[in-house]
Scaffold this motif. Sequence first.
Motif, PDB file in Angstrom:
ATOM      1  N   LEU A  57       0.960  -1.027   0.047  1.00 29.33           N
ATOM      2  CA  LEU A  57      -0.004   0.163   0.062  1.00 29.33           C
ATOM      3  C   LEU A  57       0.899   1.245  -0.131  1.00 29.33           C
ATOM      4  O   LEU A  57       0.670   2.143  -0.714  1.00 29.33           O
ATOM      5  N   VAL A  58       2.000   1.155   0.940  1.00 32.11           N
ATOM      6  CA  VAL A  58       2.800   2.454   0.961  1.00 32.11           C
ATOM      7  C   VAL A  58       3.577   2.730  -0.668  1.00 32.11           C
ATOM      8  O   VAL A  58       3.373   3.885  -1.141  1.00 32.11           O
ATOM      9  N   PHE A  59       3.774   1.436  -1.390  1.00 28.30           N
ATOM     10  CA  PHE A  59       4.214   1.861  -2.708  1.00 28.30           C
ATOM     11  C   PHE A  59       3.190   2.296  -3.530  1.00 28.30           C
ATOM     12  O   PHE A  59       3.654   3.075  -4.345  1.00 28.30           O
ATOM     13  N   ALA A  60       2.095   1.515  -3.691  1.00 25.33           N
ATOM     14  CA  ALA A  60       1.108   2.250  -4.440  1.00 25.33           C
ATOM     15  C   ALA A  60       0.563   3.562  -4.276  1.00 25.33           C
ATOM     16  O   ALA A  60       0.425   4.582  -5.059  1.00 25.33           O
ATOM     17  N   LEU A  61       0.654   4.149  -2.796  1.00 23.48           N
ATOM     18  CA  LEU A  61       0.443   5.480  -2.569  1.00 23.48           C
ATOM     19  C   LEU A  61       1.347   6.324  -3.134  1.00 23.48           C
ATOM     20  O   LEU A  61       1.313   7.273  -3.875  1.00 23.48           O
ATOM     21  N   ALA A  62       2.811   6.039  -3.143  1.00 19.06           N
ATOM     22  CA  ALA A  62       3.971   6.884  -3.546  1.00 19.06           C
ATOM     23  C   ALA A  62       3.785   6.784  -4.841  1.00 19.06           C
ATOM     24  O   ALA A  62       3.961   7.800  -5.648  1.00 19.06           O
ATOM     25  N   HIS A  63       3.262   5.653  -5.697  1.00 21.77           N
ATOM     26  CA  HIS A  63       3.141   5.722  -7.181  1.00 21.77           C
ATOM     27  C   HIS A  63       2.031   6.661  -7.601  1.00 21.77           C
ATOM     28  O   HIS A  63       2.350   7.394  -8.552  1.00 21.77           O
ATOM     29  N   VAL A  64       0.710   6.852  -6.941  1.00 26.65           N
ATOM     30  CA  VAL A  64      -0.051   7.803  -7.146  1.00 26.65           C
ATOM     31  C   VAL A  64       0.202   9.347  -7.050  1.00 26.65           C
ATOM     32  O   VAL A  64       0.179  10.003  -7.859  1.00 26.65           O
ATOM     33  N   GLY A  65       1.199   9.413  -5.905  1.00 29.34           N
ATOM     34  CA  GLY A  65       1.613  10.657  -5.380  1.00 29.34           C
ATOM     35  C   GLY A  65       2.684  11.180  -6.565  1.00 29.34           C
ATOM     36  O   GLY A  65       2.819  12.424  -7.055  1.00 29.34           O
ATOM     37  N   GLU A  66       3.391  10.227  -7.079  1.00 31.31           N
ATOM     38  CA  GLU A  66       4.596  10.415  -8.135  1.00 31.31           C
ATOM     39  C   GLU A  66       3.784  10.853  -9.383  1.00 31.31           C
ATOM     40  O   GLU A  66       4.117  11.897 -10.387  1.00 31.31           O
ATOM     41  N   ARG A  67       2.671  10.290  -9.907  1.00 35.85           N
ATOM     42  CA  ARG A  67       1.946  10.682 -11.098  1.00 35.85           C
ATOM     43  C   ARG A  67       1.424  12.083 -10.968  1.00 35.85           C
ATOM     44  O   ARG A  67       1.666  12.656 -11.770  1.00 35.85           O
ATOM     45  N   LEU A  68       0.755  12.406  -9.900  1.00 34.75           N
ATOM     46  CA  LEU A  68       0.269  13.778  -9.700  1.00 34.75           C
ATOM     47  C   LEU A  68       1.323  14.767  -9.688  1.00 34.75           C
ATOM     48  O   LEU A  68       1.214  15.800 -10.476  1.00 34.75           O
ATOM     49  N   THR A  69       2.412  14.469  -8.539  1.00 34.79           N
ATOM     50  CA  THR A  69       3.613  15.565  -8.651  1.00 34.79           C
ATOM     51  C   THR A  69       4.240  15.588 -10.036  1.00 34.79           C
ATOM     52  O   THR A  69       4.764  16.850 -10.593  1.00 34.79           O
ATOM     53  N   GLY A  70       4.440  14.583 -10.811  1.00 35.80           N
ATOM     54  CA  GLY A  70       5.025  14.550 -12.080  1.00 35.80           C
ATOM     55  C   GLY A  70       4.246  15.480 -13.205  1.00 35.80           C
ATOM     56  O   GLY A  70       4.977  16.077 -13.819  1.00 35.80           O
ATOM     57  N   ARG A  71       2.918  15.244 -12.894  1.00 36.97           N
ATOM     58  CA  ARG A  71       2.230  15.969 -14.202  1.00 36.97           C
ATOM     59  C   ARG A  71       2.410  17.430 -14.011  1.00 36.97           C
ATOM     60  O   ARG A  71       2.347  18.282 -14.909  1.00 36.97           O
ATOM     61  N   VAL A  72       2.330  17.944 -12.547  1.00 38.92           N
ATOM     62  CA  VAL A  72       2.491  19.505 -12.372  1.00 38.92           C
ATOM     63  C   VAL A  72       3.987  19.579 -12.636  1.00 38.92           C
ATOM     64  O   VAL A  72       4.131  20.690 -13.086  1.00 38.92           O
ATOM     65  N   LEU A  88       0.020  29.102 -12.882  1.00 36.31           N
ATOM     66  CA  LEU A  88      -0.415  28.608 -11.517  1.00 36.31           C
ATOM     67  C   LEU A  88      -1.791  28.024 -11.498  1.00 36.31           C
ATOM     68  O   LEU A  88      -2.167  27.073 -10.951  1.00 36.31           O
ATOM     69  N   GLY A  89      -2.837  28.852 -12.449  1.00 41.76           N
ATOM     70  CA  GLY A  89      -4.167  28.165 -12.645  1.00 41.76           C
ATOM     71  C   GLY A  89      -4.141  26.478 -13.050  1.00 41.76           C
ATOM     72  O   GLY A  89      -4.800  25.717 -12.484  1.00 41.76           O
ATOM     73  N   HIS A  90      -3.245  26.408 -14.022  1.00 39.29           N
ATOM     74  CA  HIS A  90      -3.033  24.892 -14.722  1.00 39.29           C
ATOM     75  C   HIS A  90      -2.804  24.040 -13.422  1.00 39.29           C
ATOM     76  O   HIS A  90      -3.121  22.882 -13.350  1.00 39.29           O
ATOM     77  N   THR A  91      -1.609  24.584 -12.925  1.00 40.87           N
ATOM     78  CA  THR A  91      -1.106  23.844 -11.740  1.00 40.87           C
ATOM     79  C   THR A  91      -2.170  23.237 -10.614  1.00 40.87           C
ATOM     80  O   THR A  91      -2.290  22.173 -10.331  1.00 40.87           O
ATOM     81  N   LEU A  92      -2.748  24.234 -10.437  1.00 38.59           N
ATOM     82  CA  LEU A  92      -3.887  24.153  -9.328  1.00 38.59           C
ATOM     83  C   LEU A  92      -5.004  23.216  -9.631  1.00 38.59           C
ATOM     84  O   LEU A  92      -5.550  22.547  -8.894  1.00 38.59           O
ATOM     85  N   THR A  93      -5.300  23.328 -11.014  1.00 40.66           N
ATOM     86  CA  THR A  93      -6.537  22.521 -11.745  1.00 40.66           C
ATOM     87  C   THR A  93      -5.924  21.044 -11.569  1.00 40.66           C
ATOM     88  O   THR A  93      -6.631  20.032 -11.014  1.00 40.66           O
ATOM     89  N   GLU A  94      -4.434  20.741 -11.880  1.00 44.74           N
ATOM     90  CA  GLU A  94      -4.052  19.474 -11.812  1.00 44.74           C
ATOM     91  C   GLU A  94      -4.079  18.914 -10.352  1.00 44.74           C
ATOM     92  O   GLU A  94      -4.469  17.856 -10.156  1.00 44.74           O
ATOM     93  N   VAL A  95      -3.838  19.878  -9.231  1.00 41.63           N
ATOM     94  CA  VAL A  95      -3.695  19.114  -7.917  1.00 41.63           C
ATOM     95  C   VAL A  95      -4.999  19.022  -7.412  1.00 41.63           C
ATOM     96  O   VAL A  95      -5.231  17.965  -6.508  1.00 41.63           O
ATOM     97  N   ALA A 123       1.082   8.118   6.138  1.00 42.01           N
ATOM     98  CA  ALA A 123       0.845   9.419   6.499  1.00 42.01           C
ATOM     99  C   ALA A 123       2.269  10.134   6.064  1.00 42.01           C
ATOM    100  O   ALA A 123       2.328  11.257   5.618  1.00 42.01           O
ATOM    101  N   GLU A 124       3.517   9.558   6.277  1.00 39.27           N
ATOM    102  CA  GLU A 124       4.603  10.049   5.539  1.00 39.27           C
ATOM    103  C   GLU A 124       4.650  10.162   4.322  1.00 39.27           C
ATOM    104  O   GLU A 124       5.325  11.292   3.789  1.00 39.27           O
ATOM    105  N   VAL A 125       4.212   9.261   3.721  1.00 36.47           N
ATOM    106  CA  VAL A 125       4.101   9.520   2.251  1.00 36.47           C
ATOM    107  C   VAL A 125       3.151  10.675   1.580  1.00 36.47           C
ATOM    108  O   VAL A 125       3.661  11.400   0.742  1.00 36.47           O
ATOM    109  N   VAL A 126       2.004  10.568   2.610  1.00 38.31           N
ATOM    110  CA  VAL A 126       1.147  11.744   2.039  1.00 38.31           C
ATOM    111  C   VAL A 126       1.751  13.053   2.284  1.00 38.31           C
ATOM    112  O   VAL A 126       1.858  14.071   1.479  1.00 38.31           O
ATOM    113  N   ARG A 127       2.414  13.254   3.499  1.00 32.77           N
ATOM    114  CA  ARG A 127       3.218  14.508   3.881  1.00 32.77           C
ATOM    115  C   ARG A 127       4.501  14.775   2.705  1.00 32.77           C
ATOM    116  O   ARG A 127       4.237  16.034   2.307  1.00 32.77           O
TER     117      ARG A 127
END
Length: 199
Positions: A57-72, A88-95, A123-127
């Motif tokens: 689960l920790v790896f899967a969460l990091a995988h999701v987070g990397e996709r999001l931060t990567g797009r931004v 800034l508007g584009h970035t916030l829409t992605e977030v 929680a550590e991955v989310v932070r």
Amino acid sequence: MPRHTDHDGRRRLIADAVCRLADERGLEGVTLRDVASCAGVSMGAVQRCFRTKEEMLVFALAHVGERLTGRVRDRPAPPTGRSARAALGHTLTEVSLSAEEHRAEARVWLAFVARAAVNPALAEVVRGAYSELRGLLARLIDEAAQPPCRRPEREADALLALADGLTVHVLLGRLSSEAASEILDDRLSSLCPPGAPPA
């Protein structure tokens, strides 16, 4: 090297299966057996990649987070003349994950965030993901705000909280994606009023 690459690829394949199952039935419905079936691999393959369900689960969460931060982070360079406010508007829409094409990802992210409230490893991955997004937003706010923002990090925290809240309301059907976009635009207009010189 090929063996290592194959191992990493299999871990990502399993992470994608975790996300599909979490989207369909929430994290409480994710079992190792179902993940193996969804990923098209054996239970043994899952157990060779991850020693425990929590590690998976920790790896899967990091995988999701990397996709999001990567797009931004890897967004295309703005066209000539495009303002920092538009970036800034584009970035916030992605977030905010409120667009229709990100609806499944939003459900998965929020399922993980809810579990992270009682799971220190998650929680550590989310932070970490929020910390990276905060830094990206703060830099854009510093470029875009008119007049200049004295505390861009504080504003970035406020925008992240707003984006998360809007995601919840869109997923629950209380707000449409369009309404969420308008709210984000109103907030950005208070930072960069119409008619202000472009940053």
